[in-house]
Write a protein that holds these residues in place. Structure first.
Motif, PDB file in Angstrom:
ATOM      1  N   GLU A  94      46.765  42.296  45.168  1.00 22.77           N
ATOM      2  CA  GLU A  94      48.204  41.965  45.251  1.00 22.77           C
ATOM      3  C   GLU A  94      49.036  43.235  45.381  1.00 22.77           C
ATOM      4  OE1 GLU A  94      49.137  39.439  41.899  1.00 22.77           O
ATOM      5  OE2 GLU A  94      47.652  37.962  42.571  1.00 22.77           O
ATOM      6  N   LYS A  95      48.687  44.254  44.601  1.00 20.23           N
ATOM      7  CA  LYS A  95      49.439  45.521  44.637  1.00 20.23           C
ATOM      8  C   LYS A  95      49.374  46.152  46.034  1.00 20.23           C
ATOM      9  CE  LYS A  95      49.121  48.531  41.155  1.00 20.23           C
ATOM     10  NZ  LYS A  95      48.596  49.553  40.242  1.00 20.23           N
ATOM     11  N   PHE A  96      48.158  46.237  46.601  1.00 21.25           N
ATOM     12  CA  PHE A  96      48.003  46.922  47.891  1.00 21.25           C
ATOM     13  C   PHE A  96      48.529  46.078  49.055  1.00 21.25           C
ATOM     14  CE2 PHE A  96      44.437  49.244  45.600  1.00 21.25           C
ATOM     15  CZ  PHE A  96      45.199  50.393  45.423  1.00 21.25           C
ATOM     16  N   SER A  97      48.526  44.745  48.891  1.00 25.17           N
ATOM     17  CA  SER A  97      49.026  43.876  49.965  1.00 25.17           C
ATOM     18  C   SER A  97      50.517  44.089  50.202  1.00 25.17           C
ATOM     19  CB  SER A  97      48.779  42.397  49.634  1.00 25.17           C
ATOM     20  OG  SER A  97      47.388  42.163  49.524  1.00 25.17           O
TER      21      SER A  97
ATOM     22  N   ASP B 183      43.819  56.797  38.494  1.00 26.53           N
ATOM     23  CA  ASP B 183      44.087  55.829  37.437  1.00 26.53           C
ATOM     24  C   ASP B 183      45.511  55.296  37.434  1.00 26.53           C
ATOM     25  OD1 ASP B 183      42.512  54.501  35.320  1.00 26.53           O
ATOM     26  OD2 ASP B 183      44.234  55.119  34.107  1.00 26.53           O
ATOM     27  N   HIS B 184      46.437  56.020  38.072  1.00 30.55           N
ATOM     28  CA  HIS B 184      47.804  55.475  38.169  1.00 30.55           C
ATOM     29  C   HIS B 184      47.801  54.184  38.998  1.00 30.55           C
ATOM     30  CE1 HIS B 184      47.207  57.941  41.743  1.00 30.55           C
ATOM     31  NE2 HIS B 184      48.093  57.186  42.343  1.00 30.55           N
ATOM     32  N   LEU B 185      46.740  53.982  39.816  1.00 34.00           N
ATOM     33  CA  LEU B 185      46.610  52.755  40.616  1.00 34.00           C
ATOM     34  C   LEU B 185      45.842  51.669  39.872  1.00 34.00           C
ATOM     35  CD1 LEU B 185      45.619  54.431  44.020  1.00 34.00           C
ATOM     36  CD2 LEU B 185      47.865  53.486  43.421  1.00 34.00           C
ATOM     37  N   THR B 186      44.779  52.052  39.150  1.00 29.99           N
ATOM     38  CA  THR B 186      43.841  51.064  38.597  1.00 29.99           C
ATOM     39  C   THR B 186      43.995  50.798  37.095  1.00 29.99           C
ATOM     40  OG1 THR B 186      42.165  52.719  38.055  1.00 29.99           O
ATOM     41  CG2 THR B 186      42.113  51.807  40.288  1.00 29.99           C
ATOM     42  N   HIS B 187      44.379  51.834  36.344  1.00 25.02           N
ATOM     43  CA  HIS B 187      44.492  51.764  34.874  1.00 25.02           C
ATOM     44  C   HIS B 187      43.169  51.440  34.183  1.00 25.02           C
ATOM     45  CE1 HIS B 187      49.124  51.616  34.201  1.00 25.02           C
ATOM     46  NE2 HIS B 187      48.810  52.330  35.271  1.00 25.02           N
ATOM     47  N   SER B 188      42.023  51.603  34.904  1.00 26.53           N
ATOM     48  CA  SER B 188      40.758  51.326  34.200  1.00 26.53           C
ATOM     49  C   SER B 188      40.435  52.414  33.186  1.00 26.53           C
ATOM     50  CB  SER B 188      39.597  51.088  35.167  1.00 26.53           C
ATOM     51  OG  SER B 188      39.720  51.839  36.311  1.00 26.53           O
ATOM     52  N   LEU B 189      40.860  53.641  33.452  1.00 27.99           N
ATOM     53  CA  LEU B 189      40.666  54.696  32.451  1.00 27.99           C
ATOM     54  C   LEU B 189      41.496  54.389  31.202  1.00 27.99           C
ATOM     55  CD1 LEU B 189      39.568  57.454  31.554  1.00 27.99           C
ATOM     56  CD2 LEU B 189      41.535  58.510  32.672  1.00 27.99           C
ATOM     57  N   LYS B 190      42.704  53.924  31.407  1.00 27.78           N
ATOM     58  CA  LYS B 190      43.546  53.576  30.255  1.00 27.78           C
ATOM     59  C   LYS B 190      42.869  52.487  29.421  1.00 27.78           C
ATOM     60  CE  LYS B 190      48.277  52.748  28.847  1.00 27.78           C
ATOM     61  NZ  LYS B 190      49.679  52.599  29.264  1.00 27.78           N
ATOM     62  N   LYS B 191      42.288  51.479  30.108  1.00 30.22           N
ATOM     63  CA  LYS B 191      41.564  50.410  29.378  1.00 30.22           C
ATOM     64  C   LYS B 191      40.396  51.009  28.591  1.00 30.22           C
ATOM     65  CE  LYS B 191      42.370  46.468  32.510  1.00 30.22           C
ATOM     66  NZ  LYS B 191      42.663  46.997  33.864  1.00 30.22           N
TER      67      LYS B 191
ATOM     68  N   ILE C   5      44.051  46.926  54.888  1.00 33.81           N
ATOM     69  CA  ILE C   5      43.030  46.405  53.979  1.00 33.81           C
ATOM     70  C   ILE C   5      41.923  45.751  54.811  1.00 33.81           C
ATOM     71  CG2 ILE C   5      42.537  44.714  52.157  1.00 33.81           C
ATOM     72  CD1 ILE C   5      45.381  45.125  51.128  1.00 33.81           C
ATOM     73  N   ARG C   6      40.687  46.119  54.531  1.00 34.25           N
ATOM     74  CA  ARG C   6      39.535  45.530  55.234  1.00 34.25           C
ATOM     75  C   ARG C   6      38.582  44.937  54.204  1.00 34.25           C
ATOM     76  NH1 ARG C   6      37.805  50.318  59.572  1.00 34.25           N
ATOM     77  NH2 ARG C   6      39.787  50.421  60.693  1.00 34.25           N
TER      78      ARG C   6
ATOM     79  N   PRO D 181      39.957  39.858  37.305  1.00 29.94           N
ATOM     80  CA  PRO D 181      41.408  40.046  37.178  1.00 29.94           C
ATOM     81  C   PRO D 181      41.889  41.358  37.803  1.00 29.94           C
ATOM     82  CG  PRO D 181      40.477  39.291  35.092  1.00 29.94           C
ATOM     83  CD  PRO D 181      39.325  39.523  36.013  1.00 29.94           C
ATOM     84  N   LEU D 182      41.156  42.467  37.559  1.00 27.56           N
ATOM     85  CA  LEU D 182      41.593  43.746  38.106  1.00 27.56           C
ATOM     86  C   LEU D 182      41.521  43.744  39.636  1.00 27.56           C
ATOM     87  CD1 LEU D 182      42.562  46.655  37.818  1.00 27.56           C
ATOM     88  CD2 LEU D 182      40.203  47.358  37.367  1.00 27.56           C
ATOM     89  N   GLY D 183      40.502  43.096  40.195  1.00 20.45           N
ATOM     90  CA  GLY D 183      40.377  42.994  41.651  1.00 20.45           C
ATOM     91  C   GLY D 183      41.559  42.249  42.253  1.00 20.45           C
ATOM     92  N   LYS D 184      41.928  41.123  41.627  1.00 17.18           N
ATOM     93  CA  LYS D 184      43.078  40.336  42.099  1.00 17.18           C
ATOM     94  C   LYS D 184      44.363  41.163  42.023  1.00 17.18           C
ATOM     95  CE  LYS D 184      41.916  35.534  40.893  1.00 17.18           C
ATOM     96  NZ  LYS D 184      41.171  35.470  39.634  1.00 17.18           N
ATOM     97  N   GLU D 185      44.518  41.822  40.885  1.00 11.25           N
ATOM     98  CA  GLU D 185      45.730  42.625  40.656  1.00 11.25           C
ATOM     99  C   GLU D 185      45.863  43.734  41.710  1.00 11.25           C
ATOM    100  OE1 GLU D 185      46.790  45.961  37.424  1.00 11.25           O
ATOM    101  OE2 GLU D 185      45.879  44.162  36.552  1.00 11.25           O
ATOM    102  N   LEU D 186      44.747  44.412  42.010  1.00  9.20           N
ATOM    103  CA  LEU D 186      44.786  45.501  43.001  1.00  9.20           C
ATOM    104  C   LEU D 186      45.037  44.942  44.399  1.00  9.20           C
ATOM    105  CD1 LEU D 186      41.898  47.815  41.752  1.00  9.20           C
ATOM    106  CD2 LEU D 186      44.356  48.201  41.551  1.00  9.20           C
TER     107      LEU D 186
END
Length: 345
Positions: A30-33, A152-160, A39-40, A23-28
């Motif tokens: 979409e965000k970066f697209s 973490d403002h991009l990924t929020h994994s630290l927040k998780k 993106i490579r 889910p986090l991979g998909k979310e990132l």
């Protein structure tokens, strides 16, 4: 490259194909697209070989603004930090340009940033370590290989992670940062189980050796915010560095901290003190990446201290280290009498 007031935004992004299964991979993706960023695809976060740049110097700088979104395959956590039982691997690499940083050698030819999307697997591994040590408390350090707050403002994994540990009885999370981009973490349900530490130093050290990081004042303002949000607060003063007029430099640092931090936020404050050290391999890499650095690394003037893994490091001579320690501890004890000094190393 002055201080980093703007939150980090990568200039180039790589995705491991399997990262999109999470889910986090998909979310990132979409965000970066939606952003104007290239993106490579890469087969592995350990195999980025086509970074743009005419030479090593340029490639190094490109790497520092490159983010790789991947999967953490090795779920065995490192242990051995003075501040925690285990390192929890949420990210690797840092966008900062701190000349003295030990990541220069540990990351070697891979100074790009990596974020891992299989957070649930990482948390499940943390849960196993906690169960093995029960009923003891187990502390996890989230910033051994990165400045996790910086991305973490991009990924929020630290927040998780903060919320994951907030829901455990026996787990504690800790990390350190030189960035002030903390607003998204203020409402996390941390339950007081995460210690938020800021790396601080004299103006001389920040100005000359901590390029691309937040200014001291911004770090302190962010520290006040997180303490007011109920997080236990700490400061790491590292590296303690013997520059010209260092006693006044560190005195000024503690004067600023004392003046700015409201008294009611200093009852559960920790300090960690680390003297400047370097290894021979680190010196070579630093001189290559930052050829004009003023960082003093004269082996003849230092004491050689054997390391656990056979690589020794150069630290200050005993009398210098003692003076450094006594001076800084005296400032802390005078200005923050309730604070705990966790260690000097």
């Amino acid at each position: 490259m002055a201080g980093a007031n703007k939150p980090f935004m990568p200039q180039l992004i790589y995705f491991e194909p399997r990262a999109l299964e999470y889910p986090l991979g998909k979310e990132l993706f979409e965000k970066f697209s939606k952003l104007e960023v290239e993106i490579r695809e890469t087969t592995s976060h350990n195999q980025i070989r086509d970074l743009p740049g005419e030479n090593d110097f340029q490639k190094y700088r490109t790497a520092k603004s490159t983010l790789v979104v991947g999967i953490r395959k090795t779920l065995k956590f490192d242990s051995s930090k003075p501040s925690a039982e285990y390192a929890i691997p949420l990210a690797t690499g840092c966008m900062g340009h701190c000349h003295y940083c030990y990541l220069q050698t540990t990351l070697g030819s891979k100074p790009y940033l990596r974020t891992y999307v299989n957070t649930d697997e990482i948390f499940a591994q943390a849960e196993k370590y906690m169960q093995e040590r029960a009923p003891e408390i187990t502390r996890f350090e989230a910033s051994c290989t990165s400045d996790i707050v910086g991305i973490d403002h991009l990924t929020h994994s630290l927040k998780k992670a903060i919320e994951f540990f907030g829901a455990t009885e026996l787990g504690r999370l800790r990390f350190t940062t030189k960035y002030h981009h903390v607003d998204h973490l203020l409402d996390a349900n941390h339950q007081g189980r995460t210690r938020f530490r800021f790396s601080v130093n004299s103006h001389y050290v920040i100005k000359n050796f901590e390029l691309g990081t937040s200014p001291l004042e911004e770090r302190i303002n962010a520290a006040i915010k997180v303490a007011e949000a109920g997080y236990p607060l700490g400061f790491i003063v590292a590296p303690l560095y013997l520059h010209k007029d260092w006693e006044e430099g560190y005195r000024e640092l503690f004067d600023i901290l004392e003046a700015k931090i409201p008294k009611h936020l200093t009852n559960d404050l920790t300090f960690e003190l680390i003297q400047h050290r370097f290894t021979k391999p680190a010196k070579r890499v630093i001189e290559k990446n930052y050829p004009k650095s003023k960082l003093e690394m004269n082996e003849e003037e230092r004491k050689y201290k054997w390391g656990r893994y056979g690589i020794g490091k150069y630290v200050y001579q005993d009398d210098q280290a003692t003076k450094l320690r006594e001076t800084v501890e005296n400032y802390i004890q005078t200005m923050f009498p309730n604070a705990k000094i966790e260690y000097f190393t």
